[in-house]
Write a protein that holds these residues in place. Structure first.
Motif, mmCIF file in Angstrom:
data_model
loop_
_atom_site.group_PDB
_atom_site.id
_atom_site.type_symbol
_atom_site.label_atom_id
_atom_site.label_comp_id
_atom_site.label_asym_id
_atom_site.label_seq_id
_atom_site.Cartn_x
_atom_site.Cartn_y
_atom_site.Cartn_z
ATOM 1 N N LYS A 1 0.823 -1.211 0.000
ATOM 2 C CA LYS A 1 0.000 0.000 0.000
ATOM 3 C C LYS A 1 0.863 1.269 0.000
ATOM 4 O O LYS A 1 0.368 2.360 -0.263
ATOM 5 C CB LYS A 1 -0.915 0.040 1.226
ATOM 6 N N GLN A 2 2.160 1.137 0.334
ATOM 7 C CA GLN A 2 3.045 2.306 0.549
ATOM 8 C C GLN A 2 3.588 2.784 -0.796
ATOM 9 O O GLN A 2 4.774 2.621 -1.098
ATOM 10 C CB GLN A 2 4.204 1.950 1.490
ATOM 11 N N ALA A 3 2.709 3.350 -1.612
ATOM 12 C CA ALA A 3 3.053 3.692 -2.996
ATOM 13 C C ALA A 3 4.256 4.638 -3.085
ATOM 14 O O ALA A 3 4.292 5.677 -2.429
ATOM 15 C CB ALA A 3 1.845 4.312 -3.688
ATOM 16 N N LYS A 4 5.219 4.247 -3.940
ATOM 17 C CA LYS A 4 6.431 5.060 -4.158
ATOM 18 C C LYS A 4 6.272 5.886 -5.445
ATOM 19 O O LYS A 4 5.356 5.689 -6.210
ATOM 20 C CB LYS A 4 7.649 4.136 -4.313
ATOM 21 N N TYR A 5 7.187 6.792 -5.680
ATOM 22 C CA TYR A 5 7.255 7.572 -6.944
ATOM 23 C C TYR A 5 5.925 8.250 -7.290
ATOM 24 O O TYR A 5 5.399 8.101 -8.401
ATOM 25 C CB TYR A 5 7.685 6.661 -8.112
ATOM 26 N N LEU A 6 5.345 8.960 -6.313
ATOM 27 C CA LEU A 6 4.030 9.568 -6.543
ATOM 28 C C LEU A 6 4.104 10.682 -7.582
ATOM 29 O O LEU A 6 4.994 11.524 -7.546
ATOM 30 C CB LEU A 6 3.455 10.136 -5.234
ATOM 31 N N MET A 7 3.143 10.649 -8.502
ATOM 32 C CA MET A 7 3.032 11.670 -9.535
ATOM 33 C C MET A 7 1.709 12.410 -9.440
ATOM 34 O O MET A 7 1.622 13.585 -9.729
ATOM 35 C CB MET A 7 3.123 11.038 -10.934
ATOM 36 N N ARG A 8 0.671 11.684 -9.073
ATOM 37 C CA ARG A 8 -0.671 12.265 -9.116
ATOM 38 C C ARG A 8 -1.544 11.624 -8.058
ATOM 39 O O ARG A 8 -1.469 10.410 -7.822
ATOM 40 C CB ARG A 8 -1.271 12.011 -10.509
ATOM 41 N N ILE A 9 -2.352 12.472 -7.417
ATOM 42 C CA ILE A 9 -3.335 11.997 -6.447
ATOM 43 C C ILE A 9 -4.706 12.330 -7.005
ATOM 44 O O ILE A 9 -4.946 13.443 -7.462
ATOM 45 C CB ILE A 9 -3.111 12.686 -5.080
ATOM 46 N N GLU A 10 -5.579 11.328 -6.988
ATOM 47 C CA GLU A 10 -6.914 11.506 -7.558
ATOM 48 C C GLU A 10 -7.943 11.077 -6.512
ATOM 49 O O GLU A 10 -7.871 9.967 -5.990
ATOM 50 C CB GLU A 10 -7.022 10.624 -8.810
ATOM 51 N N VAL A 11 -8.887 11.966 -6.220
ATOM 52 C CA VAL A 11 -9.958 11.626 -5.287
ATOM 53 C C VAL A 11 -11.138 11.112 -6.108
ATOM 54 O O VAL A 11 -11.541 11.742 -7.095
ATOM 55 C CB VAL A 11 -10.342 12.852 -4.428
ATOM 56 N N VAL A 12 -11.655 9.933 -5.725
ATOM 57 C CA VAL A 12 -12.714 9.301 -6.517
ATOM 58 C C VAL A 12 -13.856 8.828 -5.621
ATOM 59 O O VAL A 12 -13.714 8.754 -4.401
ATOM 60 C CB VAL A 12 -12.167 8.071 -7.310
ATOM 61 N N GLY A 13 -14.970 8.491 -6.266
ATOM 62 C CA GLY A 13 -16.107 7.920 -5.554
ATOM 63 C C GLY A 13 -16.146 6.404 -5.667
ATOM 64 O O GLY A 13 -16.762 5.726 -4.859
ATOM 65 N N SER A 14 -15.486 5.866 -6.702
ATOM 66 C CA SER A 14 -15.382 4.407 -6.848
ATOM 67 C C SER A 14 -14.157 4.101 -7.721
ATOM 68 O O SER A 14 -13.582 4.992 -8.336
ATOM 69 C CB SER A 14 -16.637 3.834 -7.504
ATOM 70 N N PHE A 15 -13.790 2.804 -7.773
ATOM 71 C CA PHE A 15 -12.615 2.384 -8.554
ATOM 72 C C PHE A 15 -12.986 1.946 -9.966
ATOM 73 O O PHE A 15 -12.132 1.498 -10.725
ATOM 74 C CB PHE A 15 -11.912 1.189 -7.874
ATOM 75 N N ASP A 16 -14.253 2.030 -10.307
ATOM 76 C CA ASP A 16 -14.721 1.424 -11.555
ATOM 77 C C ASP A 16 -13.955 1.877 -12.791
ATOM 78 O O ASP A 16 -13.725 1.098 -13.704
ATOM 79 C CB ASP A 16 -16.218 1.711 -11.755
#
Ligand SMILES: Nc1nc2c(c(=O)[nH]1)N[C@H]1C(S)=C(S)[C@@H](COP(=O)(O)O)O[C@H]1N2
Ligand SMILES: [Mo]
Length: 255
Positions: free
Chosen positions: A219-234
């Protein structure tokens, strides 16, 4: 219970609350429940019921820091874009923040370092069976999320990374991860730019990685480029909320 292997500990915690499985647990929303598999839902509910939604992961002292912290998964993203960012000391890198937020924007590394910071010494547990203790410094994700304001309907925060773990034509081999808003606003959830008192190294995810301390290593994501807030993963690749989740791993990787 810190000397117990994560998988084993998860089993013990699960077994201890089997009797509660049929109860209506407070604070558990219906669609998180249906999106998760049975044992995984039990782990999430048990951990939050027994330990509390805001319970802290154990923190350690300086003397406990592991002399060697293994690098796992990608050790250097294999793209020209990342190579160019690295060559310039990440001066041109920006973290894009968007999706269901009122004020989408990009943050430079310098801007992130000027925000309130938190330092914590915690243990990282990889599902492959190794652990290491490290000191992490970064911006609490809660602070960043408050600065962009979440819109109604926001449920998860998705982390898009620079590395492709599997080469594919459609980009589905790119690493990504996600957490819910309980973990996103947890005080130990950091966007970390420092490790053991120095800038985060390339192997460990430079310039920025996620620390979400009540969950396993992937879960400890490396090399972050973008954060996206969503309502579902579809709309995201396999629809399971993460690179490894799309390949069968649990989405809630509680320790
Ligand atoms: N972007 C990205 N993040 C990742 C990975 C990866 O391959 N790519 N591997 C994950 C796994 S399985 C682990 S255990 C940790 C390893 O972090 P480390 O290299 O700092 O030990 O990062 C996680 N985050
Ligand atoms: Mo891992």
């Amino acid at each position: 219970m810190n000397d117990v292997h994560p998988g084993r500990r998860r089993f013990l915690l699960g077994a201890g609350v089997l009797a509660l499985a049929g109860c209506d647990l407070p604070g558990q929303s219906a669609d998180v429940g249906t999106a998760l598999r049975g044992t995984e839902r039990l782990t999430l509910q048990a951990q939050r019921l027994l330990l509390g939604r805001g319970a802290l992961a154990r923190e350690f002292g300086e003397a406990d820091i592991s002399p060697h912290f293994r690098v796992n998964g990608t050790s250097m993203p294999d793209s020209e874009e990342y190579a160019a960012l690295l060559a310039n000391g990440f001066a041109d890198w920006k973290l894009q923040v968007g999706g269901m937020v009122a004020r989408p924007r990009a943050f430079s590394l310098r801007e992130l370092k000027l925000m309130p910071s938190r330092t914590q010494i915690t243990r990282h547990d990889c599902v492959e069976g190794w652990s290491a203790i490290g000191k992490w410094t970064g911006v609490p994700l809660a602070f960043l999320l408050r600065s962009v304001s979440l819109l109604p309907g926001a449920r998860y925060v998705v982390f898009h990374c620079a590395d492709e773990l599997e080469q594919t034509l459609d980009g589905s081999g790119r690493y990504y991860e996600s957490i819910d808003l309980v973990d996103a606003f947890h005080p130990q959830t950091l966007l970390a730019y420092g490790m053991n008192g120095a800038d985060l190294g390339v192997g460990h995810g430079a310039p920025l990685r996620l620390r979400v301390e009540r969950q396993l290593g992937y879960k400890q994501a490396k090399y972050l480029m973008r954060i996206e807030v969503v309502g579902s993963f579809d709309a995201l690749w396999g629809g399971k909320g993460g690179y490894w989740e799309d390949r069968g791993y649990e989405w809630y990787a509680g320790i």
